[in-house]
Design an enzyme around this catalytic site. Sequence first.
Site, PDB file in Angstrom:
ATOM      1  N   ARG A 247      43.681  48.707 100.864  1.00  0.00           N
ATOM      2  CA  ARG A 247      43.083  49.354  99.701  1.00  0.00           C
ATOM      3  C   ARG A 247      43.797  50.657  99.368  1.00  0.00           C
ATOM      4  NH1 ARG A 247      37.117  48.246 102.136  1.00  0.00           N
ATOM      5  NH2 ARG A 247      36.803  46.152 101.272  1.00  0.00           N
ATOM      6  N   GLU A 367      40.209  42.837  97.794  1.00  0.00           N
ATOM      7  CA  GLU A 367      40.065  44.001  98.690  1.00  0.00           C
ATOM      8  C   GLU A 367      38.812  44.803  98.335  1.00  0.00           C
ATOM      9  OE1 GLU A 367      42.018  43.631 100.919  1.00  0.00           O
ATOM     10  OE2 GLU A 367      44.021  43.105 100.273  1.00  0.00           O
ATOM     11  N   THR A 369      35.287  44.164  95.553  1.00  0.00           N
ATOM     12  CA  THR A 369      35.014  44.206  94.122  1.00  0.00           C
ATOM     13  C   THR A 369      34.595  45.620  93.712  1.00  0.00           C
ATOM     14  OG1 THR A 369      32.673  43.674  94.388  1.00  0.00           O
ATOM     15  CG2 THR A 369      34.223  41.817  94.198  1.00  0.00           C
TER      16      THR A 369
END
Length: 388
Positions: A247, A367, A369
């Site tokens: 992320r 990764e 929502t």
Amino acid sequence: MPQTLSQLFALDSLLEPDEIEIRDTVRRFADDRLRPHVAQWFDEARIPVRELARELGSLGVLGMHLDGYGCAGMSATAYGLACLELEAVDSGIRSLVSVQGSLAMFSIHHWGSEEQKQEWLPGMAAGEKIGCFGLTEPDFGSNPAGMRTHARRDGDDWILDGTKMWITNGSVADVAVVWARTEDGIRGFVVPTDTPGFSTLEIKKKMSLRASVTAELVLDGVRLPASAMLPLAKGLRGPLTSLGEARFGIVFGAIGAARDCLETAIEYARVREVFDKPLAAYQLTQAKIADMALEVGKGHLLAYQLGRIKDRGEVTPEQISTGKLNNVREAIAVARECRTILGANGITLEYPVIRHANNLESVLTYEGTSEVHQLTIGNALTGEAAFR
């Protein structure tokens, strides 16, 4: 002389000389090696993964934020800048690098045994070995705790059964890091993809991330030795920590896609004439460009700030969620607005805008929502968990 976005926000003043050098090196590689071909790769839904992996390995970006085992050991900020430049070309390229370095390699590096690290990491850093990360299942994406893939003991061995879905690099990988439910909780396993019982099915007919390999993994009685288990990962903390690494790269990467859309729209508006003057000379066009520049510039500043916090070892999951939620959401809005400036030309692959917009539809939900990240931030600010 028009200013660039970087000049408007004085972005380079926030970076160290070595970080600028790394960024510029990756940008040159992207411009020379990737940009000339990426529209065709997207159109044909293919990508030369192995060839690119070796080139990216030679460039030093695979697992570049990890130490040892052939990895470059660069800062988190430098890694983020590399992700930004790669996704400015295409989200699929950044996904290849993220899955290799931040998911598969990071899991082995952070949770693996010394033997596992020695066996896999040098080849993966060089791009000679490709990895994938098997967490998501057909019925369990946002709720990985519900996974059905399971591993059971059989003497000294483990037997894995289950299915993983939407796995980047899955059908070309040499090794899969697979997460499964055991009697001892969720554990990770290093699975060579030539193990009997392991098979893949490439997912076709995608309208997004077409310059990326996506697959389903099927584990049917896959027998592994005890040494295949990641010894230091127990529970969801293992895969979720790895997802945090990926992320972080998206925080930078998504804003790279937005920057590319904005630069394309500005250049187009400067040369496209409407009613005998450049499109850029109209107030409505300039208002669009100014508003988008604010969001793209703020996205850079947020990414840089998170990079500095991460380099100090202080970044938290909710801070990364803040970056991912904001930068992806704004990037897709920028891509759509840029499309309006390009008019009908904006829907062709002659320009990158519709390709970025399509790709960002995937980045918006993978990764984590937007809803999951909203709840993560809400939990941090209120102290109340609202996931159920």
